[in-house]
Scaffold this motif. Structure first.
Motif, short mmCIF file in Angstrom:
data_model
loop_
_atom_site.label_atom_id
_atom_site.label_comp_id
_atom_site.label_asym_id
_atom_site.label_seq_id
_atom_site.Cartn_x
_atom_site.Cartn_y
_atom_site.Cartn_z
N LEU A 38 0.83 -1.21 0.00
CA LEU A 38 0.00 0.00 0.00
C LEU A 38 0.87 1.26 0.00
N LYS A 39 1.94 1.24 0.77
CA LYS A 39 2.84 2.41 0.81
C LYS A 39 3.47 2.66 -0.56
N SER A 42 0.84 4.27 -2.83
CA SER A 42 0.57 5.68 -2.50
C SER A 42 1.83 6.56 -2.57
N PRO A 64 3.77 11.50 -3.43
CA PRO A 64 2.53 11.14 -2.73
C PRO A 64 1.40 12.16 -2.93
N ILE A 67 -0.14 11.70 -6.26
CA ILE A 67 -0.94 10.47 -6.29
C ILE A 67 -2.30 10.70 -5.65
N VAL A 68 -2.35 11.48 -4.57
CA VAL A 68 -3.65 11.86 -3.97
C VAL A 68 -4.47 12.64 -5.00
N ILE A 72 -6.23 8.69 -5.47
CA ILE A 72 -5.98 7.58 -4.55
C ILE A 72 -5.79 8.13 -3.14
N SER A 73 -6.47 7.54 -2.18
CA SER A 73 -6.35 7.95 -0.78
C SER A 73 -6.00 6.74 0.07
N HIS A 74 -5.15 6.96 1.08
CA HIS A 74 -4.58 5.86 1.87
C HIS A 74 -4.94 6.08 3.34
N ALA A 142 -9.83 10.52 4.69
CA ALA A 142 -9.43 10.00 3.36
C ALA A 142 -10.51 10.30 2.32
N PRO A 147 -11.58 10.25 -3.25
CA PRO A 147 -10.79 9.25 -3.97
C PRO A 147 -11.66 8.35 -4.85
N LEU A 151 -7.33 3.02 -0.25
CA LEU A 151 -6.45 1.98 0.30
C LEU A 151 -6.67 1.94 1.81
#
Length: 228
Positions: A38-39, A42, A64, A67-68, A72-74, A142, A147, A151
């Motif tokens: 996951l890391k 993201s 990162p 990517i947000v 995509i949100s983690h 998140a 998103p 994740l």
């Protein structure tokens, strides 16, 4: 893809896909490489080899924050809320990449409708919330970035059984509203009950994949992860 921590390899030729609208779960023991994966998606870690594509866009070289912005949100393991900030400040921080203030206000209302307890505690410091409330806050934060892929890393960890059920109902609802989810969860029974498909990871390698039913009925999986 291959991912390293310094000289130590954590993921070996890992390949998986998550289709739009799915809940996909990744099952494995502690230290198997789930959080590392996951890391890497993201952008907190970079793969040594291989690429990560989201909606036909290569994320491998993106930061990162980019990517947000890509959608995509983690929600990290251990919740990681900002304890010295209020609930509402934590939620607003989740929307920091957005410029559409009026839409952000709408999303804040939606989060409060979904998590009424957060609304009741909106001016409280996040560090004073219970574990379950902090998990709701981490998920709500998140969602504030709107998103398309969420994740989730161990969302039920440390929660009482009644709260685990509540969190999983929320996960199903978020997915039903159109958000694709990649879920890591120690509670394999729970994870397989909500997911469409599953992957099993052992010591950094994907060893099994299939529909949730196929994976749940696998004798090795039953023995190792499902208390069978």
């Amino acid at each position: 893809m291959d991912v390293f921590y310094g000289a130590i390899q954590a993921l070996f030729s890992v390949s998986l896909e998550v289709d739009e609208g799915e809940i996909v779960t990744l099952i494995g023991a502690n230290g198997a490489g789930k959080s590392t994966l996951l890391k890497t998606i993201s952008g907190l870690l970079k793969p040594r080899t291989g690429s990560i594509y989201f909606e036909n866009e290569d994320l491998t070289k993106k930061s990162p924050i980019e990517i947000v912005k890509s959608g995509i949100s983690h929600v990290p393991e251990g919740r990681r809320v900002f304890p010295e900030m209020t609930v509402i400040e934590n939620l607003e921080l989740g929307a920091y990449v957005r410029k559409d203030r009026s839409e952000v206000e709408k999303d804040l209302k939606i989060v409060f409708e979904r998590f009424p307890r957060l609304y009741e505690r909106r001016n409280q410091l996040a560090g004073t919330l219970s574990g379950g409330e902090q998990q709701m806050l981490a998920i709500g934060r998140a969602l504030m970035s709107r998103p398309r892929l969420l994740l989730l890393d161990e969302p039920s960890m440390g929660l009482a059984p009644i709260l685990v059920s509540e969190i999983f109902e929320i996960i199903k609802e978020i997915n039903a509203r159109g958000t694709t989810i990649l879920l890591i969860e120690q509670n394999a029974n729970m994870a397989l009950s909500v997911a469409n498909r599953a992957y099993v990871i052992e010591t950094g390698r994907i060893v099994l994949s299939g529909t949730s039913q196929e994976v749940a009925s696998n004798p090795d999986v039953k023995k190792a992860y499902l208390g069978g």
